[in-house]
Write an enzyme that holds these catalytic residues in place. Sequence first.
Site, PDB file in Angstrom:
ATOM      1  N   GLY A   1     -31.453 133.398  -7.364  1.00 50.79           N
ATOM      2  CA  GLY A   1     -30.586 132.586  -8.630  1.00 50.79           C
ATOM      3  C   GLY A   1     -31.208 132.034  -9.786  1.00 50.79           C
ATOM      4  O   GLY A   1     -30.798 132.160 -10.710  1.00 50.79           O
TER       5      GLY A   1
ATOM      6  N   GLU B   1     -29.329 134.586 -11.661  1.00 57.28           N
ATOM      7  CA  GLU B   1     -27.519 134.687 -11.654  1.00 57.28           C
ATOM      8  C   GLU B   1     -28.022 133.360 -12.992  1.00 57.28           C
ATOM      9  O   GLU B   1     -26.005 132.966 -13.574  1.00 57.28           O
ATOM     10  CB  GLU B   1     -27.569 134.001 -10.176  1.00 57.28           C
ATOM     11  CG  GLU B   1     -28.019 135.367  -9.171  1.00 57.28           C
ATOM     12  CD  GLU B   1     -27.206 135.001  -7.608  1.00 57.28           C
ATOM     13  OE1 GLU B   1     -27.852 134.359  -7.825  1.00 57.28           O
ATOM     14  OE2 GLU B   1     -26.556 135.452  -7.416  1.00 57.28           O
TER      15      GLU B   1
ATOM     16  N   GLU C   1     -32.615 139.787  -2.761  1.00 53.54           N
ATOM     17  CA  GLU C   1     -32.278 138.677  -1.652  1.00 53.54           C
ATOM     18  C   GLU C   1     -32.167 139.703  -0.539  1.00 53.54           C
ATOM     19  O   GLU C   1     -31.977 139.368   0.915  1.00 53.54           O
ATOM     20  CB  GLU C   1     -30.718 137.953  -1.483  1.00 53.54           C
ATOM     21  CG  GLU C   1     -30.872 136.532  -3.585  1.00 53.54           C
ATOM     22  CD  GLU C   1     -30.372 137.114  -4.417  1.00 53.54           C
ATOM     23  OE1 GLU C   1     -30.323 138.497  -4.813  1.00 53.54           O
ATOM     24  OE2 GLU C   1     -30.415 136.332  -5.290  1.00 53.54           O
TER      25      GLU C   1
ATOM     26  N   ALA D   1     -33.911 130.441  -5.773  1.00 52.31           N
ATOM     27  CA  ALA D   1     -33.557 130.191  -4.849  1.00 52.31           C
ATOM     28  C   ALA D   1     -34.962 129.477  -3.945  1.00 52.31           C
ATOM     29  O   ALA D   1     -35.562 130.472  -3.627  1.00 52.31           O
ATOM     30  CB  ALA D   1     -32.627 129.739  -4.036  1.00 52.31           C
TER      31      ALA D   1
END
Length: 258
Positions: A109, A112, A132, A65
């Site tokens: 992300g 993911e 993260e 992200a």
Amino acid sequence: MAYETIIVEVEDHVATITLNRPDALNALNAQLLAELSKALIEADANDKVRCIILTGSAKAFAAGADIKEMSEKSFVEMFLGDFFEPAIEAVGRVRKPVIAAVSGYALGGGCELAMMCDFIIATETAKFGQPEINLGVIAGMGGTQRLTRYVGKSKAMDMHLTGRFMDAEEAERSGLVSRVVPAKKLMEEARQAADKIAEKSMVATIAAKQAVNRSYETTLTEGLLFERRLFHSLFATEDQKEGMAAFQEKRTAQFRDR
Ligand code: CO8
């Protein structure tokens, strides 16, 4: 529609969506996620498309992200904005197969997103991770759930708690990726896989995808029953008659999605 953060190409039966924010290693910002959602839904609805490839650049599938976009947000902004949700939903809603073709970093992300796809083909240079924890947060797009299902608790804990990266060889050994290929062969291999999928009956393809995905959501008994019912129902299709006749006549089946 003209996209700014992704490139969409449809060639024959395959839609290729390329994440394209090279200056940010394809970090997933709100614009990219919105564009990706739209492109996935469009590709799924396009009758010509029979398989979708999601890829990034040689250096990064996606480095996570967008930290710069997120860093100053409050809990309420994150909670109400929920700008990841449409993309998560869009990938989940796509009925056609989606192959992640991963080169370089697939972190946070990005890892993911790759795991939301149906399977992952990676280059020897691929690096997967859920770092993260280094930012004082945790995975938020399914990493704690999907990585654990892919590679088991011990390795998933190791990845989430230490933030270390997994190379392609370890990712293949652990079951996170289905194939590892030399960097320059990535798109050729993904395309060959997509072409193979595109040749099949779309009815059977979607049934297979639904049945495998059901294994994550239910008990073994219910999953087996779901599979068997789908298997039985495929005998209502012309494609089943064609596939089995072609086998006996020693010819290639001509599926018509009927
Ligand atoms: N966000 C924003 N920008 C990024 C990101 C990112 N995730 N990753 C890299 N960039 C930018 C860098 O800031 C840099 O920009 P600039 O040139 O303007 O400084 C450019 O991309 C190139 O990056 P580097 O110079 O750092 O390149 P290196 O080759 O030195 O390092 C790394 C590559 C190792 C990939 C490094 O960039 C890195 O560690 N990136 C961050 C990885 C990370 O922590 N990812 C997790 C992010 S958090 C997350 O994904 C949470 C998802 C869940 C959200 C759910 C909400 C509901």
